[in-house]
Design an enzyme around this catalytic site. Structure first.
Site, mmCIF file in Angstrom:
data_model
loop_
_atom_site.group_PDB
_atom_site.id
_atom_site.type_symbol
_atom_site.label_atom_id
_atom_site.label_comp_id
_atom_site.label_asym_id
_atom_site.label_seq_id
_atom_site.Cartn_x
_atom_site.Cartn_y
_atom_site.Cartn_z
ATOM 1 N N GLU A 41 0.854 -1.194 0.000
ATOM 2 C CA GLU A 41 0.000 0.000 0.000
ATOM 3 C C GLU A 41 0.879 1.229 0.000
ATOM 4 O O GLU A 41 1.712 1.407 0.901
ATOM 5 C CB GLU A 41 -0.897 -0.014 1.244
ATOM 6 C CG GLU A 41 -1.687 1.254 1.473
ATOM 7 C CD GLU A 41 -2.343 1.291 2.844
ATOM 8 O OE1 GLU A 41 -2.588 2.406 3.352
ATOM 9 O OE2 GLU A 41 -2.613 0.216 3.418
ATOM 10 N N ARG A 45 0.464 10.417 1.081
ATOM 11 C CA ARG A 45 0.888 11.367 2.114
ATOM 12 C C ARG A 45 2.064 12.229 1.676
ATOM 13 O O ARG A 45 2.507 13.094 2.439
ATOM 14 C CB ARG A 45 1.287 10.617 3.395
ATOM 15 C CG ARG A 45 0.156 9.849 4.052
ATOM 16 C CD ARG A 45 0.628 9.202 5.334
ATOM 17 N NE ARG A 45 -0.392 8.364 5.931
ATOM 18 C CZ ARG A 45 -0.243 7.675 7.064
ATOM 19 N NH1 ARG A 45 0.908 7.753 7.711
ATOM 20 N NH2 ARG A 45 -1.209 6.923 7.531
ATOM 21 N N THR A 68 -4.407 6.010 2.457
ATOM 22 C CA THR A 68 -4.729 7.367 2.901
ATOM 23 C C THR A 68 -5.514 8.113 1.821
ATOM 24 O O THR A 68 -5.286 9.301 1.569
ATOM 25 C CB THR A 68 -3.458 8.156 3.302
ATOM 26 O OG1 THR A 68 -2.552 7.286 3.995
ATOM 27 C CG2 THR A 68 -3.816 9.295 4.262
ATOM 28 N N LYS A 128 -10.626 -1.967 7.443
ATOM 29 C CA LYS A 128 -9.349 -1.699 8.100
ATOM 30 C C LYS A 128 -9.635 -1.269 9.536
ATOM 31 O O LYS A 128 -10.349 -0.288 9.751
ATOM 32 C CB LYS A 128 -8.623 -0.602 7.320
ATOM 33 C CG LYS A 128 -7.420 0.009 8.020
ATOM 34 C CD LYS A 128 -6.824 1.088 7.122
ATOM 35 C CE LYS A 128 -5.707 1.838 7.807
ATOM 36 N NZ LYS A 128 -5.034 2.771 6.883
#
Length: 208
Positions: A41, A45, A68, A128
């Site tokens: 993943e 960011r 994210t 998650k």
């Protein structure tokens, strides 16, 4: 969607990567694959996240997703860059709807029973659990899994090698995500041998 995610996460270890420079993406992907990882993943960011994801998505043997992801627009950009799945730190109905529209598996974050219920009502049965350790770790996982027997979890947040066995021993856990295998410091200093070693340790622990 759970079937697709189960296939993506069949190795049960999901390295969570914050890649500061796209130039590190190729060596990083190679180190992860050599360590036995089959998926990763890349978090949105950093300014180079999209380019890093695109570069890593071209590496054979590694299924790459975007993390994210906070908006539908980010989801679109991630999939266009080659993301095969999308991860969000929280449950956002618009992000989920966009991923369904794009035909890509989505893993929304949840921290409470209410959020999990919302995800299930939206047709999402794999979520998650984030931030897993701060929420109470395996004990919190057990508490959520008990009344929601249809749910599957990918705990992420504060997890390290020492936690792998305890989480993966729970039947509701599909996989675990963690950043300890490839930290920002590893990438800054080009420590790809360490990334390969840490990934191999995690993969071995998951199979034990």
């Amino acid at each position: 969607m759970s079937t697709d995610l189960a296939s993506v996460l069949d190795s049960r270890i999901l390295p969570v990567l914050t890649v500061p420079r796209a130039a590190t993406a190729g060596p990083l992907a190679e180190a992860l694959v050599q360590g036995g990882a089959r998926c990763a993943e890349v978090t949105f960011r950093t300014p180079d996240a999209e380019q890093a994801l695109k570069a890593m998505a071209t590496h054979g043997g590694l299924t790459v997703g975007a993390g994210t992801v906070l908006t539908p627009e980010q989801a679109e950009r991630a999939v266009a860059a080659g993301a095969r799945f999308v991860v969000s730190p929280g449950f956002d109905a618009e992000v989920v709807a966009k991923c369904v529209e794009l035909g890509v598996p989505v893993l929304p974050g949840i921290a409470t029973a209410t959020e999990l219920l919302r995800a299930l009502r939206a047709g999402i049965d794999t979520v998650k659990l984030f931030p897993a350790e701060a929420l109470g770790g395996v004990q919190m996982l057990r508490s959520l899994a008990a009344p929601f027997t249809q749910a599957r979890f990918v705990p992420t947040g504060g997890i390290g090698l020492a936690h792998v066995s305890a989480y993966l021993a729970h039947p509701a856990v599909l996989a675990i995500g963690g950043s300890w295998m490839a930290t920002a410091a590893h990438l800054e200093h080009g420590e790809y041998a360490a990334i390969r070693r840490l990934t191999a340790e995690a993969v071995a622990r998951s199979a034990a």
